[in-house]
Design a protein around this motif. Structure first.
Motif, PDB file in Angstrom:
ATOM      1  N   VAL A  44       5.203  -8.692  -1.326  1.00  0.00           N
ATOM      2  CA  VAL A  44       6.356  -7.865  -0.971  1.00  0.00           C
ATOM      3  C   VAL A  44       7.458  -8.724  -0.363  1.00  0.00           C
ATOM      4  CG1 VAL A  44       7.127  -6.078   0.659  1.00  0.00           C
ATOM      5  CG2 VAL A  44       5.096  -5.707  -0.725  1.00  0.00           C
ATOM      6  N   LYS A  45       7.067  -9.627   0.512  1.00  0.00           N
ATOM      7  CA  LYS A  45       8.023 -10.493   1.190  1.00  0.00           C
ATOM      8  C   LYS A  45       8.694 -11.448   0.189  1.00  0.00           C
ATOM      9  CE  LYS A  45       7.828 -13.856   4.893  1.00  0.00           C
ATOM     10  NZ  LYS A  45       6.938 -14.465   5.869  1.00  0.00           N
ATOM     11  N   LYS A  46       7.900 -12.058  -0.657  1.00  0.00           N
ATOM     12  CA  LYS A  46       8.417 -13.017  -1.641  1.00  0.00           C
ATOM     13  C   LYS A  46       9.367 -12.349  -2.634  1.00  0.00           C
ATOM     14  CE  LYS A  46       6.881 -16.000  -5.367  1.00  0.00           C
ATOM     15  NZ  LYS A  46       5.738 -16.334  -6.213  1.00  0.00           N
ATOM     16  N   GLU A  47       8.991 -11.156  -3.086  1.00  0.00           N
ATOM     17  CA  GLU A  47       9.792 -10.434  -4.081  1.00  0.00           C
ATOM     18  C   GLU A  47      10.918  -9.603  -3.461  1.00  0.00           C
ATOM     19  OE1 GLU A  47       9.317 -10.763  -7.405  1.00  0.00           O
ATOM     20  OE2 GLU A  47       7.704 -12.202  -6.990  1.00  0.00           O
ATOM     21  N   LYS A  48      10.976  -9.577  -2.111  1.00  0.00           N
ATOM     22  CA  LYS A  48      11.986  -8.809  -1.369  1.00  0.00           C
ATOM     23  C   LYS A  48      12.004  -7.338  -1.788  1.00  0.00           C
ATOM     24  CE  LYS A  48      14.690 -12.851  -0.527  1.00  0.00           C
ATOM     25  NZ  LYS A  48      15.562 -13.799  -1.113  1.00  0.00           N
ATOM     26  N   ILE A  49      10.814  -6.762  -1.841  1.00  0.00           N
ATOM     27  CA  ILE A  49      10.655  -5.367  -2.251  1.00  0.00           C
ATOM     28  C   ILE A  49      10.864  -4.461  -1.046  1.00  0.00           C
ATOM     29  CG2 ILE A  49       9.002  -3.681  -3.158  1.00  0.00           C
ATOM     30  CD1 ILE A  49       7.739  -6.091  -4.698  1.00  0.00           C
ATOM     31  N   LYS A  50      11.623  -3.421  -1.258  1.00  0.00           N
ATOM     32  CA  LYS A  50      11.878  -2.440  -0.198  1.00  0.00           C
ATOM     33  C   LYS A  50      10.869  -1.297  -0.314  1.00  0.00           C
ATOM     34  CE  LYS A  50      16.817  -3.405   0.087  1.00  0.00           C
ATOM     35  NZ  LYS A  50      16.993  -4.454  -0.874  1.00  0.00           N
ATOM     36  N   LYS A  51      10.606  -0.626   0.789  1.00  0.00           N
ATOM     37  CA  LYS A  51       9.616   0.450   0.804  1.00  0.00           C
ATOM     38  C   LYS A  51       9.908   1.527  -0.215  1.00  0.00           C
ATOM     39  CE  LYS A  51       8.069  -0.191   5.491  1.00  0.00           C
ATOM     40  NZ  LYS A  51       7.971   0.310   6.836  1.00  0.00           N
ATOM     41  N   ASN A  57       7.217  -0.392  -8.735  1.00  0.00           N
ATOM     42  CA  ASN A  57       7.328  -1.766  -9.192  1.00  0.00           C
ATOM     43  C   ASN A  57       6.030  -2.403  -9.674  1.00  0.00           C
ATOM     44  OD1 ASN A  57       5.989  -2.302  -6.869  1.00  0.00           O
ATOM     45  ND2 ASN A  57       7.790  -2.867  -5.736  1.00  0.00           N
ATOM     46  N   GLY A  58       4.979  -1.666  -9.768  1.00  0.00           N
ATOM     47  CA  GLY A  58       3.722  -2.199 -10.304  1.00  0.00           C
ATOM     48  C   GLY A  58       3.125  -3.323  -9.485  1.00  0.00           C
ATOM     49  N   LEU A  59       2.993  -3.135  -8.185  1.00  0.00           N
ATOM     50  CA  LEU A  59       2.399  -4.162  -7.331  1.00  0.00           C
ATOM     51  C   LEU A  59       0.899  -4.321  -7.547  1.00  0.00           C
ATOM     52  CD1 LEU A  59       4.142  -3.540  -3.897  1.00  0.00           C
ATOM     53  CD2 LEU A  59       4.467  -5.459  -5.440  1.00  0.00           C
ATOM     54  N   HIS A  60       0.261  -3.296  -8.057  1.00  0.00           N
ATOM     55  CA  HIS A  60      -1.195  -3.287  -8.283  1.00  0.00           C
ATOM     56  C   HIS A  60      -1.990  -3.313  -6.977  1.00  0.00           C
ATOM     57  CE1 HIS A  60      -0.460  -3.680 -12.539  1.00  0.00           C
ATOM     58  NE2 HIS A  60       0.378  -4.660 -12.264  1.00  0.00           N
ATOM     59  N   THR A  61      -1.428  -2.731  -5.940  1.00  0.00           N
ATOM     60  CA  THR A  61      -2.127  -2.641  -4.662  1.00  0.00           C
ATOM     61  C   THR A  61      -3.486  -1.977  -4.830  1.00  0.00           C
ATOM     62  OG1 THR A  61      -0.017  -2.473  -3.504  1.00  0.00           O
ATOM     63  CG2 THR A  61      -1.963  -1.750  -2.296  1.00  0.00           C
ATOM     64  N   GLY A  62      -3.521  -0.931  -5.634  1.00  0.00           N
ATOM     65  CA  GLY A  62      -4.764  -0.189  -5.846  1.00  0.00           C
ATOM     66  C   GLY A  62      -5.850  -0.998  -6.511  1.00  0.00           C
ATOM     67  N   GLU A  63      -5.488  -2.035  -7.233  1.00  0.00           N
ATOM     68  CA  GLU A  63      -6.477  -2.916  -7.861  1.00  0.00           C
ATOM     69  C   GLU A  63      -6.874  -4.059  -6.933  1.00  0.00           C
ATOM     70  OE1 GLU A  63      -4.862  -4.267 -11.586  1.00  0.00           O
ATOM     71  OE2 GLU A  63      -4.197  -2.249 -12.092  1.00  0.00           O
TER      72      GLU A  63
END
Length: 112
Positions: A44-51, A57-63
């Motif tokens: 999240v930090k590297k990609e500068k993704i906002k909440k 954005n397909g982070l795949h947190t669930g995987e």
């Protein structure tokens, strides 16, 4: 039982797992606590993704997170909210979960 709680300050639970710096691991049998890094936070930090963009954005947190937590022997994840993907994978990795409205970790732990 080993439980994991997403946090950034070891006192409060984070609402969105990818934006938490750590997971606080607590062994309820021995009361030993350990802080581990959240691999999603660096992404999240590297990609500068906002909440507000997190779900799209397909982070795949669930995987990623269930497998990661299982590697630490986690048996339960306590969170403020969980999406369908993570719920499915928690089941696959045999990790129970509990949704809480509490903000303070110590309040959450009173039930254990």
């Amino acid at each position: 039982m080993k439980i994991a709680i997403p946090t950034s300050n070891e006192k409060n639970i984070c609402e969105y797992i990818p934006f938490c710096k750590h997971f606080l691991i607590i062994d309820t049998d021995t009361n030993i606590r350990k802080l581990i890094e959240n691999p999603m936070f660096e992404i999240v930090k590297k990609e500068k993704i906002k909440k507000k963009e997190c779900g799209e954005n397909g982070l795949h947190t669930g995987e990623i997170i269930p497998k990661y937590l299982k590697s630490f022997g986690i048996e339960m994840l306590i969170a403020k909210s969980l999406g369908e993907g993570i719920l499915d994978n928690l089941e696959i990795f045999e990790i129970n979960y509990k949704i809480t409205d509490s903000d303070k970790i110590e309040d959450i732990l009173l039930g254990f």
